[in-house]
Scaffold this motif. Structure first.
Motif, short mmCIF file in Angstrom:
data_model
loop_
_atom_site.label_atom_id
_atom_site.label_comp_id
_atom_site.label_asym_id
_atom_site.label_seq_id
_atom_site.Cartn_x
_atom_site.Cartn_y
_atom_site.Cartn_z
N GLN A 58 0.81 -1.22 0.00
CA GLN A 58 0.00 0.00 0.00
C GLN A 58 0.84 1.27 0.00
OE1 GLN A 58 0.07 -2.32 2.45
NE2 GLN A 58 -0.23 -1.43 4.49
N ASN A 61 2.91 2.82 -5.01
CA ASN A 61 1.99 2.82 -6.14
C ASN A 61 2.74 2.34 -7.40
OD1 ASN A 61 3.53 5.00 -7.11
ND2 ASN A 61 2.18 6.51 -6.18
N PRO A 62 2.03 2.04 -8.49
CA PRO A 62 2.69 1.54 -9.71
C PRO A 62 3.78 2.46 -10.23
CG PRO A 62 0.33 1.18 -9.84
CD PRO A 62 0.56 1.99 -8.61
N GLU A 101 5.20 -6.35 -16.36
CA GLU A 101 4.00 -6.71 -15.62
C GLU A 101 3.25 -5.47 -15.14
OE1 GLU A 101 5.02 -9.32 -12.44
OE2 GLU A 101 5.47 -11.03 -13.75
N LEU A 102 4.00 -4.46 -14.70
CA LEU A 102 3.37 -3.22 -14.25
C LEU A 102 2.66 -2.51 -15.39
CD1 LEU A 102 6.12 -1.78 -11.86
CD2 LEU A 102 3.77 -2.36 -11.22
N GLU A 104 1.40 -3.97 -18.05
CA GLU A 104 0.24 -4.77 -18.46
C GLU A 104 -0.85 -4.78 -17.40
OE1 GLU A 104 1.91 -8.56 -19.30
OE2 GLU A 104 2.78 -7.95 -21.23
N ASN A 105 -0.45 -4.72 -16.12
CA ASN A 105 -1.41 -4.78 -15.02
C ASN A 105 -0.96 -3.86 -13.89
OD1 ASN A 105 -3.52 -5.55 -13.37
ND2 ASN A 105 -2.48 -7.39 -12.62
N PRO A 106 -1.26 -2.55 -14.01
CA PRO A 106 -0.76 -1.58 -13.03
C PRO A 106 -1.59 -1.48 -11.75
CG PRO A 106 -1.98 -0.46 -14.73
CD PRO A 106 -2.00 -1.92 -15.10
N GLN A 107 -2.40 -2.49 -11.44
CA GLN A 107 -3.25 -2.43 -10.26
C GLN A 107 -2.42 -2.48 -8.98
OE1 GLN A 107 -6.12 -5.57 -10.53
NE2 GLN A 107 -7.14 -4.72 -12.32
N ASN A 108 -2.94 -1.81 -7.93
CA ASN A 108 -2.29 -1.84 -6.63
C ASN A 108 -2.49 -3.21 -5.97
OD1 ASN A 108 -1.30 0.83 -6.57
ND2 ASN A 108 -3.35 1.58 -6.12
N LEU A 109 -1.48 -3.67 -5.26
CA LEU A 109 -1.55 -4.97 -4.59
C LEU A 109 -2.32 -4.84 -3.28
CD1 LEU A 109 2.16 -6.07 -5.15
CD2 LEU A 109 0.15 -6.82 -6.43
#
Length: 261
Positions: A58, A61-62, A101-102, A104-109
Motif C-alpha cells: 500500500q 503505487n505503480p 507486468e506493471l 500490463e497490469n498496473p493495479q495496486n496490490l
C-alpha cells in the motif's frame, strides 16, 4: 664524473622517485575511489531491492514501483562498468520482467497490516530511504524535476500515513475488544498525524473515513453507557426492594407479638 653530472643524476633519481611516489599514490587513490563507488552502487541496488521486496504494497503505487525497477537497472549497468558479474544480466531481466507486468497490469496490490510499532518504524525507515533516492535521482537528472517532486511529496504523505495506519490498527483492535472510547482516541491520534498533509487527496479521504468511524463508535459508546446505567439502575432498584423487605427490628418484634397473640 664531474660534480655537475653527479648532481644531475642525483636530482634525476629524486625526481623519478617523487614521480613514482605520486604515480603510486594516484593509482591507490583511484583504486580506493573505484572501490568506494562500487560499494555505493551495490548498496544502492540492495536498498532499492529491499524497498521493492519488503515495503508493504500500500506504500508503493505503480509509478514508484516502475521508477525503482528502472533505476535498479541503471544502477546495475553502471556497476557492471566497474565490476562485471555474470549475475548482473539476471538482475536486469528480473527488473525488466517486473516493469512489463506493471505496464500490463498496473493495479495496486492488497495491503498488508502494519500492526506493531516495530513494523511501522521499519516502514518509515524504508520510506525515508526512498525519499533520499528520489532526491538523488532528481539531482542527477535521472528523473524529471516534476515527476521527482510529485513522488517525493507522495512519499512524505506516506511517511505520515504509515504512523496513522498504526493508530488505525490499534483502534480496530480496541473496537474488537469492546473498548470504543480507546478506539476513538486512536482514530483521533491518526487524524492528528495526517493534519500536516490534510490537503493530500488520500489524506483527506482517510481523515473522512476516520471521522466516520469515530461517529459510529461514539454511538456504540453512548449505547453501552446507557446499558451500563440501566443495569446499575436495575441493581439499585433491586437493592431498594431488598432494603424494604429487611424491616427494622421493632417491626419484627411487632409482627412476632401479633402472631403470639
Amino acid at each position: 664524473m664531474s660534480a655537475v653530472t653527479i648532481t644531475i643524476a642525483i636530482g634525476s633519481l629524486i625526481c623519478a622517485g617523487i614521480a613514482l611516489i605520486v604515480f603510486v599514490q594516484a593509482r591507490e587513490k583511484a583504486r580506493i575511489e573505484r572501490l568506494r563507488l562500487i560499494i555505493k552502487l551495490q548498496d544502492r541496488h540492495t536498498n532499492i531491492q529491499n524497498i521493492l521486496s519488503n515495503m508493504p504494497p500500500q506504500y508503493l503505487n505503480p509509478t514508484l514501483r516502475k521508477i525503482l525497477h528502472e533505476q535498479s537497472i541503471e544502477t546495475i549497468k553502471e556497476l557492471t562498468k566497474f565490476k562485471p558479474s555474470s549475475k548482473h544480466a539476471g538482475y536486469i531481466q528480473e527488473d525488466e520482467r517486473a516493469i512489463k507486468e506493471l505496464q500490463e497490469n498496473p493495479q495496486n496490490l492488497p495491503p498488508v497490516k502494519v500492526d506493531s510499532t516495530e513494523k511501522a518504524r521499519e516502514v518509515r525507515i524504508m520510506l525515508q530511504n526512498l525519499y533520499k533516492l528520489l532526491h538523488f535521482w532528481r539531482k542527477k537528472s535521472q528523473l524529471s524535476p516534476d515527476l521527482a517532486q510529485q513522488q517525493m511529496a507522495h512519499v512524505g504523505f506516506l511517511a505520515r500515513q504509515s504512523k496513522a495506519d498504526l493508530f488505525a490498527e490499534k483502534a480496530k483492535q480496541a473496537e474488537l475488544a469492546g473498548k470504543p472510547r480507546v478506539a476513538i482516541h486512536n482514530y483521533h491520534s491518526a487524524i492528528e498525524v495526517l493534519s500536516d498533509v490534510s490537503t493530500h487527496p488520500s489524506a483527506m479521504q482517510n481523515i473522512q473515513a476516520y471521522k466516520q468511524k469515530m461517529a459510529e463508535l461514539n454511538k456504540k459508546a453512548d449505547q453501552r453507557t446507557e446499558e451500563i446505567n440501566a443495569k446499575a439502575q436495575g441493581e439499585l432498584e433491586q437493592s431498594s426492594e431488598w432494603d424494604d423487605f429487611l424491616s427494622p427490628e421493632e417491626d419484627w418484634k411487632k409482627k412476632n407479638s401479633y402472631y403470639d397473640d
